[in-house]
Motif scaffolding. Structure first.
Motif, PDB file in Angstrom:
ATOM      1  N   SER A 112       0.839  -1.211   0.000  1.00 34.17           N
ATOM      2  CA  SER A 112       0.000   0.000   0.000  1.00 34.17           C
ATOM      3  C   SER A 112       0.866   1.251   0.000  1.00 34.17           C
ATOM      4  O   SER A 112       0.685   2.159  -0.814  1.00 34.17           O
ATOM      5  CB  SER A 112      -0.892   0.049   1.239  1.00 34.17           C
TER       6      SER A 112
ATOM      7  N   HIS B 202       0.885   3.592  -3.240  1.00 35.35           N
ATOM      8  CA  HIS B 202       0.228   4.900  -3.096  1.00 35.35           C
ATOM      9  C   HIS B 202       1.227   6.052  -3.206  1.00 35.35           C
ATOM     10  O   HIS B 202       0.869   7.136  -3.678  1.00 35.35           O
ATOM     11  CB  HIS B 202      -0.610   4.951  -1.809  1.00 35.35           C
TER      12      HIS B 202
ATOM     13  N   THR C 139      -5.621   1.163  -5.388  1.00 36.37           N
ATOM     14  CA  THR C 139      -6.083   0.549  -4.133  1.00 36.37           C
ATOM     15  C   THR C 139      -6.419  -0.934  -4.341  1.00 36.37           C
ATOM     16  O   THR C 139      -6.048  -1.780  -3.533  1.00 36.37           O
ATOM     17  CB  THR C 139      -7.324   1.294  -3.599  1.00 36.37           C
TER      18      THR C 139
END
Lengths: 176, 431
Positions: B392, B396, B410
């Motif tokens: 993540s 991101h 996501t």
């Protein structure tokens, strides 16, 4: 009973060797190793042959390049059964005689491969990463494991020659 | 715990295959005055029972015995571990273990008790993944490789089980112990035949065996010595359909991983249903029948005081670099063709595909393509899956710097976090 016969055949001795080290092997080392390295023709041709250990590794030394390929013998490959994974060392690793220089897995067994002599790893057989069963198909040719640059070729003299290794395995019994 | 080397575990971070494989010949280090060290180095028949339930300690003591006992000696070691999943030397934890279930632990039955932690351990022997808990006894026999066979000591354990009245126990073709499940006796047998019972029936045409497994074997061979260890499920509360064992050993990412190394062979298991102490006493007797009866030595955490090499091996075994970093080369891939097999709650963005190739957990190649062909995996080259980062986080960061669509990123991060979690995202660190 048929099923029992199959089981007996599977239950082989794995990588057998003499329980007590030393003895004959050391005696050979003491008798045959010269006090200093010799460069006589006789010595060179003797070293050029394939040598064997009691742990069932072989080394095929090339006098001109001072390099030798190392693998496990047909006897060991038969005893270990189907090889499913081979762990190779990194090139340039320095090893001493008796160090683990790789490992193979077969039939739930992780078995260390010990180098017969001291030296530096200058090559690894990457084929084994893709095709580990090469060790079973051709243990003493295509199934070589590492190539070493020897520190001292005289170390070879303490190892068994082909005839001696043959009688050594015969003494271990007809496990396969 | 008094392991002087433990604080140096961080030093092992830079371990490479080369320093690990090419270790010097074993030496029994430790104080010369240690009577345990003397006992280990000098006796031809030795028997030990552990008072510790620490899998790292027990496996490290076992390894010490493999390396430091006389070449012609026979050794028995019995121990019970706290709940843990133990993978084989050349296995892939992402393909063998549900790591999120492992990290969550075993839920307690009452609100007054804490959940029970489950350790993940990579052992030094070959073979497949097993679950240990207090209802499972581990037995180890170390003997000369020259006279060793893969069945020799599993036959010894079958004799012990039969002495406890377990007449259906026998050795199967995989050197495991199974119980025959056929209802009526099918044949006459020789009671000394450890490979057949009165209930043994031939495998059916479909390959069904009418057996359940109670014990699995694995081996380590080195320098003229053979280590054979096995589990024996006696009274584990965690078996059964949908039980914690079954959850732990179903990896969500398995269908998407193509791995070198060793894949576990799945077998139905059951408890033998006898008390651990009774089993251990019986194994000690059958071991004594084979070699010489000898008094068992109790060992515990204090052995870390006696052997520096044991401490070092134990510290190494607890590192993420060993547990995750020693994973043989593998590829993880999800594309539109395989996306329908994703577990519930996960979806691959339309037109996207994922590919990670790792060797010893180091990412060698990665391609996370979005529908427009953009690769969002640039930040991942040279990362190690055993490292202290999460998918993540990385993805991101990439999304923010390149202004990528949030929903797609996501979804991709969710797939990777669930099926290929880094130890950091599981809350693991090098313990």
């Amino acid at each position: 009973m048929a099923s029992r016969t199959v089981l007996s055949a599977v239950a082989r001795s794995v990588a057998p060797r003499l329980a007590i080290q030393g003895g004959a092997r050391n005696a050979v080392a003491v008798a045959a190793r010269p006090a200093y390295p010799t460069r006589s023709f006789a010595s060179a041709s003797r070293l050029a042959a394939k040598r064997f250990t009691e742990d069932h590794e072989w080394i095929d030394y090339d006098e001109s390049s001072k390099k030798g390929k190392v693998g496990i013998t047909e006897y060991a490959a038969n005893a270990l059964g189907d090889v499913v994974y081979v762990e190779l060392p990194a090139v340039d690793t320095e090893v001493s005689a008796g160090d683990a220089v790789g490992a193979v897995e077969s039939v739930k067994s992780a078995s260390d491969i010990l180098t017969p002599v001291s030296g530096k790893v200058v090559g690894i057989n990457s084929t084994l990463e893709e095709k580990p069963a090469t060790i079973n198909k051709s243990p003493e040719q295509d199934g070589w494991i590492v190539e070493l640059e020897l520190t001292d070729a005289a170390e070879l003299e303490s190892l068994m020659d082909e005839a001696k290794y043959k009688s050594f395995t015969e003494e271990l019994g007809d496990d396969h | 715990m008094p392991c002087r080397l433990q604080q140096h575990a961080g030093l092992l971070r830079n371990l490479t295959v080369s320093n690990r494989v090419a270790h010097p010949s074993p030496r029994v280090s430790g104080r010369a005055s240690s009577s345990l060290a003397n006992h280990i180095a000098n006796n031809t028949v030795q028997s030990y029972t552990s008072t510790s339930d620490d899998p790292f300690l027990n496996l490290s003591f076992e390894h010490q015995l493999l390396q430091a006992t006389p070449l012609d000696s026979a050794i028995l070691f019995l121990y019970i571990n706290r709940p843990c999943v133990v993978i084989g030397r050349n296995q892939n934890p992402w393909a063998e273990v549900n790591l999120h279930a492992l990290a969550a632990g075993i839920p307690s039955r009452s609100s007054h008790q804490a959940d029970v932690a489950v350790d993940l351990v990579r052992r030094r022997s070959g073979g497949g993944t097993v679950f240990h808990d207090q209802g499972n006894v581990n037995w180890t026999v170390i003997s000369p490789a020259s006279t060793f066979t893969r069945d020799k000591h599993v036959e010894m354990v079958v004799r012990a089980l039969r002495a406890c009245g377990v007449e259906r126990a026998r050795v199967n073709e995989r050197h495991d112990i199974v119980l025959d499940t056929t209802n009526a006796p099918a044949r006459d047998t020789d009671s000394l035949d450890t490979h057949t019972t009165r209930f043994t029936v031939p495998r059916t045409a479909k390959g069904e065996e009418n057996t359940v497994k109670v014990s699995g074997s694995a081996y380590k061979l080195t320098r003229g010595r053979a280590l054979h260890h096995g589990t024996c499920l006696l009274q584990s509360p965690h078996l059964g359909r949908g039980g914690i064992l079954s959850q732990l050993l179903h990896a969500p990412g398995k269908d998407f991983i193509t791995a070198k190394g060793v894949e576990s062979v799945r077998s139905p298991v059951t408890n033998v249903g006898i008390a651990p102490q009774r089993f251990m006493d019986a194994v000690k007797r059958t071991f004594g029948d084979m070699y010489t009866q000898s008094q068992a030595t109790m060992i515990g955490e204090e052995v870390t005081e006696d052997f520096e090499s044991l401490c070092k091996g134990m510290a190494e075994m607890r590192t993420l670099e060993w547990t995750f970093g020693q994973t043989p080369q593998f590829t993880f891939a999800v594309d539109s063709k395989s996306a329908h097999r994703l577990p519930e709650g996960l979806a691959l963005p339309q037109g996207a595909s994922l590919l990670v190739e790792a060797k010893h957990a180091a990412i060698q190649q990665s391609k996370f393509l979005l529908r427009d062909g953009k690769d969002i995996s640039a930040e991942l080259h040279d990362q190690n899956l055993a490292g202290t980062w999460t998918w993540s986080e990385k993805l991101h960061d990439e999304r923010r710097s390149k202004n990528l669509p949030t929903e797609d990123v996501t979804q991709i991060a969710d797939i990777l976090d669930r099926m290929l979690p880094t130890p950091a995202s599981l809350g693991f660190d090098s313990r």
